[in-house]
Write a protein that holds these residues in place. Structure first.
Motif, PDB file in Angstrom:
ATOM      1  N   MET A   1       1.088  -5.074   9.355  1.00 37.69           N
ATOM      2  CA  MET A   1       2.221  -5.504   8.599  1.00 37.69           C
ATOM      3  C   MET A   1       2.489  -6.980   8.867  1.00 37.69           C
ATOM      4  O   MET A   1       2.753  -7.718   7.938  1.00 37.69           O
ATOM      5  CB  MET A   1       3.444  -4.677   8.969  1.00 37.69           C
ATOM      6  N   ARG A   2       2.430  -7.325  10.119  1.00 39.09           N
ATOM      7  CA  ARG A   2       2.663  -8.730  10.458  1.00 39.09           C
ATOM      8  C   ARG A   2       1.627  -9.631   9.819  1.00 39.09           C
ATOM      9  O   ARG A   2       1.936 -10.716   9.349  1.00 39.09           O
ATOM     10  CB  ARG A   2       2.624  -8.900  11.979  1.00 39.09           C
ATOM     11  N   ALA A   3       0.393  -9.158   9.792  1.00 39.64           N
ATOM     12  CA  ALA A   3      -0.688  -9.952   9.215  1.00 39.64           C
ATOM     13  C   ALA A   3      -0.450 -10.185   7.729  1.00 39.64           C
ATOM     14  O   ALA A   3      -0.721 -11.274   7.218  1.00 39.64           O
ATOM     15  CB  ALA A   3      -2.024  -9.269   9.438  1.00 39.64           C
ATOM     16  N   LEU A   4       0.066  -9.186   7.036  1.00 39.63           N
ATOM     17  CA  LEU A   4       0.371  -9.353   5.615  1.00 39.63           C
ATOM     18  C   LEU A   4       1.449 -10.408   5.409  1.00 39.63           C
ATOM     19  O   LEU A   4       1.355 -11.238   4.502  1.00 39.63           O
ATOM     20  CB  LEU A   4       0.826  -8.030   5.001  1.00 39.63           C
ATOM     21  N   ARG A   5       2.464 -10.358   6.253  1.00 38.66           N
ATOM     22  CA  ARG A   5       3.544 -11.345   6.133  1.00 38.66           C
ATOM     23  C   ARG A   5       3.036 -12.754   6.449  1.00 38.66           C
ATOM     24  O   ARG A   5       3.384 -13.709   5.776  1.00 38.66           O
ATOM     25  CB  ARG A   5       4.690 -10.977   7.066  1.00 38.66           C
ATOM     26  N   GLU A   6       2.211 -12.860   7.489  1.00 32.12           N
ATOM     27  CA  GLU A   6       1.678 -14.173   7.872  1.00 32.12           C
ATOM     28  C   GLU A   6       0.739 -14.738   6.808  1.00 32.12           C
ATOM     29  O   GLU A   6       0.674 -15.950   6.638  1.00 32.12           O
ATOM     30  CB  GLU A   6       0.952 -14.072   9.209  1.00 32.12           C
ATOM     31  N   ASP A   7       0.027 -13.861   6.108  1.00 31.30           N
ATOM     32  CA  ASP A   7      -0.885 -14.307   5.057  1.00 31.30           C
ATOM     33  C   ASP A   7      -0.159 -14.662   3.773  1.00 31.30           C
ATOM     34  O   ASP A   7      -0.779 -15.110   2.816  1.00 31.30           O
ATOM     35  CB  ASP A   7      -1.942 -13.235   4.764  1.00 31.30           C
ATOM     36  N   GLY A   8       1.160 -14.424   3.734  1.00 28.37           N
ATOM     37  CA  GLY A   8       1.940 -14.790   2.560  1.00 28.37           C
ATOM     38  C   GLY A   8       1.838 -13.797   1.411  1.00 28.37           C
ATOM     39  O   GLY A   8       2.004 -14.172   0.254  1.00 28.37           O
ATOM     40  N   GLU A  15       5.416  -3.759   0.671  1.00 27.10           N
ATOM     41  CA  GLU A  15       6.059  -2.463   0.477  1.00 27.10           C
ATOM     42  C   GLU A  15       5.027  -1.361   0.237  1.00 27.10           C
ATOM     43  O   GLU A  15       5.147  -0.254   0.759  1.00 27.10           O
ATOM     44  CB  GLU A  15       7.040  -2.524  -0.692  1.00 27.10           C
ATOM     45  N   LYS A  16       3.993  -1.645  -0.522  1.00 26.63           N
ATOM     46  CA  LYS A  16       2.920  -0.666  -0.753  1.00 26.63           C
ATOM     47  C   LYS A  16       2.230  -0.300   0.558  1.00 26.63           C
ATOM     48  O   LYS A  16       1.949   0.866   0.822  1.00 26.63           O
ATOM     49  CB  LYS A  16       1.896  -1.216  -1.730  1.00 26.63           C
ATOM     50  N   ALA A  17       1.952  -1.310   1.368  1.00 29.56           N
ATOM     51  CA  ALA A  17       1.290  -1.065   2.654  1.00 29.56           C
ATOM     52  C   ALA A  17       2.199  -0.249   3.577  1.00 29.56           C
ATOM     53  O   ALA A  17       1.736   0.669   4.265  1.00 29.56           O
ATOM     54  CB  ALA A  17       0.913  -2.382   3.314  1.00 29.56           C
ATOM     55  N   THR A  18       3.483  -0.544   3.568  1.00 35.82           N
ATOM     56  CA  THR A  18       4.439   0.194   4.391  1.00 35.82           C
ATOM     57  C   THR A  18       4.496   1.654   3.970  1.00 35.82           C
ATOM     58  O   THR A  18       4.483   2.555   4.815  1.00 35.82           O
ATOM     59  CB  THR A  18       5.836  -0.443   4.279  1.00 35.82           C
TER      60      THR A  18
END
Length: 71
Positions: A1-8, A15-18
């Motif tokens: 999840m953090r990686a998705l946020r860091e990648d922008g 939300e889909k990943a969550t």
């Protein structure tokens, strides 16, 4: 999840990943261990704990955890 946020990534992708992670955890915890074997129950309890940590740290949803840890 953090990686998705860091990648922008977009909020929609996050939300889909969550939701996908939640589905996997829900399916896993639906399989209650058979019998009284300690090793099975230990894995089951750790699975619940990992799910709680995911919800509190990654998603920051304290209500689902039920006060296991303070947010």
């Amino acid at each position: 999840m953090r990686a998705l946020r860091e990648d922008g990534e977009s909020e929609e992708e996050i939300e889909k990943a969550t939701e996908r992670v939640r589905e996997v955890y829900e399916r896993a915890i639906a399989n209650i261990p058979p019998g009284d074997e300690k090793r099975h129950w230990r894995r089951y309890i750790f699975l619940w704990l990992y799910y709680a940590v995911f919800e509190e740290i990654e998603v920051q949803v304290c209500a689902l955890v039920g006060g296991l840890v303070r947010c």
